[in-house]
Design a protein around this motif. Structure first.
Motif, PDB file in Angstrom:
ATOM      1  N   THR A 192      -4.022 -28.656  49.151  1.00 12.65           N
ATOM      2  CA  THR A 192      -5.190 -29.386  48.663  1.00 12.65           C
ATOM      3  C   THR A 192      -5.983 -28.613  47.609  1.00 12.65           C
ATOM      4  N   CYS A 193      -6.361 -27.400  47.919  1.00 13.64           N
ATOM      5  CA  CYS A 193      -7.328 -26.643  47.116  1.00 13.64           C
ATOM      6  C   CYS A 193      -6.755 -26.111  45.807  1.00 13.64           C
ATOM      7  N   LYS A 194      -5.454 -25.857  45.811  1.00 19.96           N
ATOM      8  CA  LYS A 194      -4.780 -25.244  44.666  1.00 19.96           C
ATOM      9  C   LYS A 194      -4.983 -26.052  43.380  1.00 19.96           C
ATOM     10  N   VAL A 195      -5.086 -27.354  43.516  1.00 15.02           N
ATOM     11  CA  VAL A 195      -5.220 -28.221  42.345  1.00 15.02           C
ATOM     12  C   VAL A 195      -6.358 -27.736  41.443  1.00 15.02           C
ATOM     13  N   CYS A 196      -7.484 -27.394  42.025  1.00 21.41           N
ATOM     14  CA  CYS A 196      -8.632 -26.950  41.235  1.00 21.41           C
ATOM     15  C   CYS A 196      -8.806 -25.430  41.241  1.00 21.41           C
ATOM     16  N   HIS A 197      -8.514 -24.795  42.372  1.00 18.93           N
ATOM     17  CA  HIS A 197      -8.806 -23.373  42.520  1.00 18.93           C
ATOM     18  C   HIS A 197      -7.694 -22.445  42.043  1.00 18.93           C
ATOM     19  N   LEU A 198      -6.663 -22.981  41.413  1.00 19.82           N
ATOM     20  CA  LEU A 198      -5.637 -22.121  40.826  1.00 19.82           C
ATOM     21  C   LEU A 198      -6.097 -21.600  39.471  1.00 19.82           C
ATOM     22  N   ASN A 199      -6.616 -22.509  38.634  1.00 18.14           N
ATOM     23  CA  ASN A 199      -7.009 -22.137  37.268  1.00 18.14           C
ATOM     24  C   ASN A 199      -8.457 -22.457  36.928  1.00 18.14           C
ATOM     25  N   GLY A 200      -9.259 -22.810  37.912  1.00 15.95           N
ATOM     26  CA  GLY A 200     -10.667 -23.062  37.660  1.00 15.95           C
ATOM     27  C   GLY A 200     -10.971 -24.446  37.116  1.00 15.95           C
TER      28      GLY A 200
END
Length: 111
Positions: free
Chosen positions: A38-46
């Motif tokens: 879930t979180c990787k979508v936004c929290h991978l590259n900001g």
């Protein structure tokens, strides 16, 4: 990630806790699974102002607010000067403990 997959991940993490993994390690492992799903979508590259996992400079002022505040923002959503956080990362199927585990995982990777 489906609710079943998340439940299976939680069960697997708890089983590993009985095999020498501490409850804290099991929670971080669950948090990593939630981050991946879930979180990787936004929290991978900001994306959208989200602090990227591992970016100590971006996470430092957030971490200073305390874990309770960070988890509250993740659970309920947050609008800030640098972007917004949708409640439960936009995944309404996540439980409170799953959201908390994901936050703790990201913090552990960003100190």
């Amino acid at each position: 990630m489906s609710r079943w997959a998340v439940s299976a991940g939680l069960a697997g993490s708890l089983l590993l806790a009985g095999c020498g993994e501490s409850p804290e390690q099991a929670e971080l492992r669950l948090g990593q699974q939630i981050w991946q799903g879930t979180c990787k979508v936004c929290h991978l590259n900001g994306l959208g102002g989200a602090p990227a996992k591992g970016n100590r400079k971006a996470w430092a002022p957030r971490i200073e607010q305390g874990m309770e505040v960070l988890i509250g923002h993740a659970l309920n959503g947050f609008e800030g000067a640098e972007g917004s956080m949708p409640a439960r990362g936009g995944n309404a199927a996540l439980s409170d403990p799953q959201v908390a585990a994901a936050v703790k995982y990201m913090v552990s990777q960003s100190r």
